[in-house]
Design a protein around this motif. Structure first.
Motif, short mmCIF file in Angstrom:
data_model
loop_
_atom_site.label_atom_id
_atom_site.label_comp_id
_atom_site.label_asym_id
_atom_site.label_seq_id
_atom_site.Cartn_x
_atom_site.Cartn_y
_atom_site.Cartn_z
N ASP A 90 -16.14 -4.73 -26.06
CA ASP A 90 -15.24 -4.65 -27.22
C ASP A 90 -15.79 -4.13 -28.47
O ASP A 90 -16.42 -3.02 -28.37
CB ASP A 90 -15.25 -6.41 -27.43
N ASN A 91 -15.25 -4.51 -29.73
CA ASN A 91 -15.62 -3.85 -30.98
C ASN A 91 -17.36 -3.92 -31.17
O ASN A 91 -17.82 -2.94 -31.83
CB ASN A 91 -14.99 -4.51 -32.12
N LEU A 92 -18.05 -4.83 -30.57
CA LEU A 92 -19.27 -4.98 -30.84
C LEU A 92 -19.95 -3.55 -30.30
O LEU A 92 -21.10 -3.07 -30.67
CB LEU A 92 -19.95 -6.05 -30.09
N ASN A 93 -19.29 -2.98 -29.23
CA ASN A 93 -19.67 -1.83 -28.61
C ASN A 93 -18.91 -0.51 -28.92
O ASN A 93 -19.02 0.60 -28.33
CB ASN A 93 -19.60 -1.86 -27.05
N GLY A 94 -17.86 -0.56 -30.17
CA GLY A 94 -17.17 0.32 -30.61
C GLY A 94 -15.93 0.58 -29.95
O GLY A 94 -15.32 1.59 -30.20
N GLU A 95 -15.59 -0.57 -29.20
CA GLU A 95 -14.08 -0.35 -28.57
C GLU A 95 -13.08 -1.46 -29.03
O GLU A 95 -13.25 -2.62 -29.00
CB GLU A 95 -14.30 -0.67 -26.98
N PHE A 96 -12.08 -0.87 -29.86
CA PHE A 96 -10.93 -1.74 -30.28
C PHE A 96 -9.88 -1.73 -29.00
O PHE A 96 -9.29 -0.61 -28.53
CB PHE A 96 -10.50 -0.84 -31.53
N ARG A 97 -9.51 -2.76 -28.71
CA ARG A 97 -8.92 -3.11 -27.57
C ARG A 97 -7.49 -3.60 -27.96
O ARG A 97 -7.09 -4.23 -28.83
CB ARG A 97 -9.39 -4.22 -26.49
N MET A 98 -6.30 -3.09 -27.23
CA MET A 98 -4.93 -3.56 -27.27
C MET A 98 -4.33 -3.72 -26.12
O MET A 98 -4.70 -3.38 -24.89
CB MET A 98 -4.18 -2.34 -28.05
N LYS A 99 -3.22 -4.72 -25.87
CA LYS A 99 -2.42 -4.99 -24.89
C LYS A 99 -1.70 -3.62 -24.30
O LYS A 99 -1.11 -2.80 -24.79
CB LYS A 99 -1.38 -6.12 -25.04
N LYS A 100 -1.58 -4.00 -22.83
CA LYS A 100 -1.05 -2.74 -22.17
C LYS A 100 0.56 -3.03 -22.43
O LYS A 100 1.29 -2.10 -22.41
CB LYS A 100 -1.27 -2.85 -20.53
N ASN A 101 1.12 -4.32 -21.99
CA ASN A 101 2.47 -4.52 -22.03
C ASN A 101 3.07 -5.06 -23.23
O ASN A 101 2.46 -6.24 -23.80
CB ASN A 101 2.64 -5.44 -21.04
N ASN A 102 3.99 -4.35 -23.96
CA ASN A 102 4.42 -4.56 -25.27
C ASN A 102 5.96 -4.79 -25.27
O ASN A 102 6.55 -3.72 -24.32
CB ASN A 102 3.64 -3.89 -26.23
N PHE A 103 6.46 -5.26 -26.11
CA PHE A 103 7.90 -5.11 -26.45
C PHE A 103 8.34 -4.81 -27.97
O PHE A 103 7.22 -5.25 -28.84
CB PHE A 103 8.65 -6.55 -25.88
N SER A 104 9.25 -4.07 -28.17
CA SER A 104 9.69 -3.91 -29.58
C SER A 104 11.38 -3.75 -29.69
O SER A 104 12.10 -3.90 -28.77
CB SER A 104 9.02 -2.52 -29.92
N TYR A 105 11.70 -3.54 -30.99
CA TYR A 105 13.12 -3.34 -31.12
C TYR A 105 13.17 -2.28 -31.94
O TYR A 105 12.39 -1.78 -32.97
CB TYR A 105 13.63 -4.63 -31.68
N GLU A 106 14.35 -1.62 -31.86
CA GLU A 106 14.45 -0.54 -32.85
C GLU A 106 15.82 -0.22 -33.39
O GLU A 106 16.92 -0.86 -32.78
CB GLU A 106 14.07 0.78 -32.17
N LEU A 107 15.93 0.36 -34.50
CA LEU A 107 17.55 0.26 -35.18
C LEU A 107 17.40 1.72 -35.74
O LEU A 107 16.29 2.30 -36.39
CB LEU A 107 17.19 -0.72 -36.35
N GLY A 108 18.63 2.35 -35.59
CA GLY A 108 18.68 3.69 -36.23
C GLY A 108 20.07 4.09 -36.47
O GLY A 108 21.08 3.62 -36.28
#
Length: 231
Positions: free
Chosen positions: A158-176
């Motif tokens: 993890d960050n103690l070893n210099g690694e910032f971690r994020m989740k693999k599976n995500n959801f979003s919405y978009e407008l345009g």
């Protein structure tokens, strides 16, 4: 009276020229919008950063985003003359730098570089205005499943070893918003989209009191996408 006659003559000469100009407009792809299904592809740019909220008032992360790219395919299903269902699977990539301003020390502790590549699968509704000659404006919006290839979620470090971690599976919405331009050989469709994460993408450090992830309440992607589509 003489002036009135001059005005009438000028108007009479102007009207035929206007009608001639109207007749000169060539309407391209007249039967295009009658198709039930059609396909295309897109290229474009994006600029993404993060919406971050905090548990403590004395914490702040400064995000420096860069311009990235996006590329993908388009499948469009016509539901109505002014409404279609659209699938736009593609890849999105860019880099960002996080500066943990509340962490003392050098860049080794306070700076994290994030290189993120996502597989995005948006399912969208496209609301079209009526066509005017060779262009047609539209609104578009919907939900997307986003898979983060660079998440580091399964990395035991993890960050103690210099690694910032994020989740693999995500959801979003978009407008345009965008415009379809009907050209002789294809449809050119530029658009601008706002993309906003729904879930918290942060993977917390092993230590619940971590100075990196402990103060964070919510961490999610947000960004602007510019797309140039071709059908």
């Amino acid at each position: 009276m003489r002036k009135f006659l001059v005005v009438v003559i000028l108007l009479c000469s102007f009207i035929p020229s206007v009608n001639a100009q109207k007749r000169d407009i060539v309407i391209y792809k007249q039967n295009w919008d009658k198709q039930k299904i059609f396909f295309g592809y897109y290229l474009g740019f994006n600029k993404k950063d993060y919406k971050i909220t905090y548990k403590t008032a004395n914490s702040y992360i400064n995000v420096t985003p860069s311009v990235g790219f996006n590329v993908g395919l388009i499948g469009d299903l016509r539901l109505h003359k002014n409404l279609s269902l659209r699938l736009e699977p593609g890849l999105s990539s860019n880099t960002k730098q996080l500066a943990f301003t509340h962490i003392a020390g050098g860049p080794k502790d306070s700076i994290r570089d994030i290189n993120a590549t996502y597989l995005r699968i948006p399912l969208l509704l496209k609301l079209n205005a009526n066509r005017l000659n060779n262009f047609r404006p539209y609104l578009i919006g919907g939900l997307s499943y986003d898979f983060n290839f660079s998440s580091n979620q399964d990395n035991p470090d993890d960050n103690l070893n210099g690694e910032f971690r994020m989740k693999k599976n995500n959801f979003s919405y978009e407008l345009g918003v965008g415009v379809d331009f009907y050209l002789p050989y294809f449809i050119f469709s530029p658009s601008i989209r706002g993309v906003f994460a729904i879930n918290n993408e942060l993977v917390r450090d092993n230590d619940p009191n971590s100075k990196w992830t402990g103060p964070i309440d919510y961490f999610g992607t947000r960004g602007i996408f510019i797309k140039f589509a071709f059908h």
